[in-house]
Design an enzyme around this catalytic site. Structure first.
Site, PDB file in Angstrom:
ATOM      1  N   HIS A   5       0.817  -1.212   0.000  1.00 11.74           N
ATOM      2  CA  HIS A   5       0.000   0.000   0.000  1.00 11.74           C
ATOM      3  C   HIS A   5       0.853   1.265   0.000  1.00 11.74           C
ATOM      4  O   HIS A   5       0.382   2.324  -0.421  1.00 11.74           O
ATOM      5  CB  HIS A   5      -0.956  -0.009   1.188  1.00 11.74           C
ATOM      6  CG  HIS A   5      -2.125  -0.925   0.986  1.00 11.74           C
ATOM      7  ND1 HIS A   5      -3.381  -0.663   1.501  1.00 11.74           N
ATOM      8  CD2 HIS A   5      -2.244  -2.088   0.306  1.00 11.74           C
ATOM      9  CE1 HIS A   5      -4.211  -1.639   1.151  1.00 11.74           C
ATOM     10  NE2 HIS A   5      -3.535  -2.520   0.427  1.00 11.74           N
ATOM     11  N   HIS A  23      -1.633 -12.406  -2.216  1.00 14.84           N
ATOM     12  CA  HIS A  23      -2.700 -13.039  -1.441  1.00 14.84           C
ATOM     13  C   HIS A  23      -2.364 -14.473  -1.051  1.00 14.84           C
ATOM     14  O   HIS A  23      -3.209 -15.182  -0.504  1.00 14.84           O
ATOM     15  CB  HIS A  23      -4.009 -12.963  -2.221  1.00 14.84           C
ATOM     16  CG  HIS A  23      -4.548 -11.581  -2.320  1.00 14.84           C
ATOM     17  ND1 HIS A  23      -5.711 -11.267  -3.000  1.00 14.84           N
ATOM     18  CD2 HIS A  23      -4.081 -10.401  -1.827  1.00 14.84           C
ATOM     19  CE1 HIS A  23      -5.931  -9.969  -2.926  1.00 14.84           C
ATOM     20  NE2 HIS A  23      -4.946  -9.426  -2.217  1.00 14.84           N
TER      21      HIS A  23
END
EC number: 1.11.1.21
Length: 727
Positions: A93, A256
């Protein structure tokens, strides 16, 4: 007067009250040209981060980071006893705000620790990740920036879970105030999406789909659980962040592979974000009243669960689970749309992150399922599933690109872990291996260039076109490499291809003649010659004005090849407007003067530097198409302060030529005779009070010498913006 009475009088502190911006919302924002000054930087003017980083024991930092991964803290317990997923998300992020449209965003400044990013909904609970890092930052202090530490922590998280990374380059310098030049969108509510028009056309230069998100809405477009529609959003967003389809699949599937989502209860239990949190919370936000508020009770995105078994281990589990099972749409405990695998085999059940006696079904977000149901992503994902080594390499390279994309050329990377392989997205320029030209050569070449028949305007415009592609945001562009002679730059309308070809042909002839005459290995590159030609032209224009000036010139640029130039990635560097050349490609929603400020900020210019460059470029006759707009002088190609003198002349009255007020005529106040024409960019220097104040400095009778010196300094700055070897 008592304290109580004084309080009731409504006394206010300095800096409060109604601001100029509130009175005049459309006021030109010049503040973005004066960010990050020494006044806000506690490190002091002599601090050199690169020098400090070189003293760092990087291996020791990495050892401490590896130890941190499994050092679970009671105040924010690690999922499965491992913080890896949290730190990967933090690093992702940090880097993921980058968008290639203007090169802004990214991990290069450590801005995740400042507003607004520290309080974006998509960054929920990353404040805890940074607090977990604080003891390590505190230990190594000035030798490692927050910007570098956040990315390094993500790398170490991957390594600690069995993944082999591609490499790490340090050199990211922290900022100490929010980056207000970055346009995050016009929405005034979190998760607003006014950025779309037509058939889901996303506003430029934005990449994220909603205000406060890094990428896409994981629940699907506007929360609608449609995997195919989500695939369209994923493709558009990742493309705007400089990722192709294969890199996108690798990043999503690789990222993920680790960690989980947090949505243990309703979001109504979650308190304000860090910027709105009470003083006593000391910069931590999102305090939850749901049970313990942490560990298995944590609420983050609202989604809940892990994608695969073994969420702290690198393996092929994500892709295996994605294609092995059918998926049913459910609501998370927080009420978010997500998908759970049906009829899950015991081997694929996920042990609860905080209660090993419980097992959970794997989950997928709507965005995850786009890798299975999007017709382009699906075959890529299946190929990766069948070829684990290819997948691992693709993820390693995509992760490296994600975390280094905004750092500019490889020469800026610091540390022992910089990979040896040169990558095309780094815009490689060959190393200079020949002897450089000396002072005598420079003087001789200047004379040859000025005698070549090329005009002052030709030389100035070409040097400017070459150097001004630089973007301080992601450190791309600039004169080094002479990519102005390559596709796509040679064909950009702003560069007037026919004129450019003539200038480059003449300079190339001079280059070849000089190089062929050398016997000791001395050479001059076309990149150097383009800049030298501009410098010679500026000196000649000053001489015509009666002044002898020397424009600094430092050789050392090299010429890049078309083979090592990703033409598609360079298209984003094409100026939609360049106020310094009075060019605008089309009519835009923002004004020409706003586009000028945007470009000046990318060129790292201050308001005075921008002002003096505009005044000089106009009298040097460097406009696009040789237009006379803003050429407020009767002696073009002569470096005088005439632009300012004539703009500020009260004997001239200005009127727009059309209703759109893009072009103006300046007429004699008494006779009505037409004297000048100008654009919005020209007239803003007499209209805006702050810019007029600067223009008046250069319009004074005693300012010619100051104007020349300041123009030369600003010109030299632009010509060398990409000379990181000189820093």
């Amino acid at each position: 007067m008592s304290a109580d009475n004084e309080s009731r009088t409504g006394r206010r502190a300095a800096g409060g009250g109604t601001s100029n911006r509130q009175w005049w919302p459309n006021q030109l924002n010049l503040h973005i040209l004066h960010q990050h000054s020494a006044l806000s930087n506690p490190m002091g003017g002599d601090f050199n981060y690169a020098d400090e980083f070189r003293k760092l024991d990087l291996a020791a930092v990495k050892k401490d980071l590896h130890a941190l991964m499994t050092d679970s803290q009671e105040w924010w317990p690690a999922d499965w006893g491992h913080y890896g997923g949290l730190f990967i998300r933090m690093a992702w992020h940090s880097a993921g705000t980058y968008r290639m449209g203007d090169g802004r965003g990214g991990a290069g400044s450590g801005s995740q620790r400042l507003a607004p990013l520290n309080s974006w909904p998509d960054n929920v609970n990353l404040d805890k990740a940074r607090r977990l890092l604080w003891p390590i930052k505190q230990k190594y202090g000035r030798k490692i920036s927050w910007a570098d530490l956040m990315i390094l922590a993500g790398n170490c998280a991957l390594e600690s879970m069995g993944f082999r990374i591609f490499g790490f380059g340090g050199g990211r310098v922290d900022v100490w105030e929010p980056e207000e030049d970055i346009y995050w969108g016009s929405e005034d509510t979190w998760l607003g999406d006014k950025r779309y028009s037509g058939d889901r056309d996303l506003e430029n230069p934005l990449a994220a789909v909603q205000m406060g998100l890094i990428y896409v809405n994981p629940e699907g477009p506007n929360g609608e659980p449609d995997p195919v529609a989500s695939g369209r959003d994923v493709r558009e967003t990742f493309a705007r962040m400089a990722m192709n389809d294969e890199e996108t699949v690798a990043l999503v599937a690789g990222g993920h592979t680790f960690g989980k989502c947090h949505g243990a209860g309703p979001a109504t239990h979650v308190g304000p974000e860090p910027e709105a949190a009470p003083l006593e919370d000391q910069g931590l936000g999102w305090k939850s009243t749901f049970r313990s508020g942490k560990g298995g009770d944590a609420i983050g995105s609202g989604l809940e669960g892990a994608w695969k078994p073994n969420p702290t281990t690198w393996d092929m589990g994500y892709l295996k689970v994605l294609f092995k099972y059918e998926w049913e749409l459910v609501k998370s405990p927080a009420g978010a749309n997500q998908w759970l695998a049906k009829d899950v085999a015991d081997e694929d059940m996920v042990v609860d992150a905080h209660d090993p006696s419980k097992k959970r079904r794997p989950m997928m977000t709507t965005a995850d399922l786009s890798l299975r149901f999007d017709p382009i992503y699906e075959p890529i994902a299946r190929r990766y599933l069948a070829n684990p080594e290819e997948f691992a390499d693709a993820f390693a390279r995509a992760w490296f690109k994600l975390t280094h994309r905004d750092m500019g050329p490889r020469s800026r990377y610091l540390g022992p872990d910089v990979p040896a392989e040169e990558l095309i997205w780094q815009d490689p320029v060959p190393a200079v291996t020949h002897q450089l030209i000396d002072r005598q050569d420079i003087a001789a070449l200047k004379g040859t260039i000025l005698a070549s028949g090329l005009s002052i305007a030709d030389l100035v415009a070409t040097a400017w076109a070459s150097a001004s592609t630089f973007r301080g945001s992601d450190k791309r562009g600039g004169a080094n490499g002479a990519r102005i002679r390559l596709a796509p730059q040679k064909d950009w309308a702003v560069n007037q291809p026919a004129r450019l070809a003539t200038v480059l042909q003449a300079l190339e002839g001079i280059r070849q003649e000089f190089n062929n005459a050398q016997s000791g290995g001395k050479q001059v590159s076309l990149a150097d010659l383009i800049v030298l030609g501009g410098c010679a032209a500026v000196e000649q224009a000053a001489k015509k004005a009666g002044h002898d000036v020397t424009v600094p010139f430092t050789p050392g640029r090299a010429d890049a090849s078309q083979e090592h130039t990703d033409a598609a990635s360079f298209t984003v560097l094409e100026p939609v407007a360049d106020g310094f050349r009075n060019y605008q490609k089309a009519k835009y929603a923002v004004t020409a003067e706003e586009l000028l400020i945007d470009r000046a900020q990318l060129l790292t210019l201050t308001a005075p530097e921008m002002t003096v460059l505009i005044g000089g470029m106009r009298v040097l006759n460097a406009n696009y198409g040789q237009s006379k707009h803003g050429v407020f002088t009767r002696q073009p190609e002569t470096l005088t302060n005439d632009f300012f003198v004539n703009l500020l002349d009260m004997g001239t009255v200005w009127q727009p030529t059309a209703a759109d007020k893009d072009l103006f005529e300046g007429r004699d106040r008494v006779s009505g005779e037409l004297k000048w024409t100008g654009t919005r960019v020209d007239l803003i220097f007499g209209s805006n009070s702050q810019l007029r104040a600067v223009a008046e400095v250069y319009g004074c009778a005693d300012s010619q010498e100051k104007f020349l010196n300041d123009f030369v300094a600003a010109w030299n700055k632009v010509m060398n913006l990409d000379r990181f070897d000189l820093a």
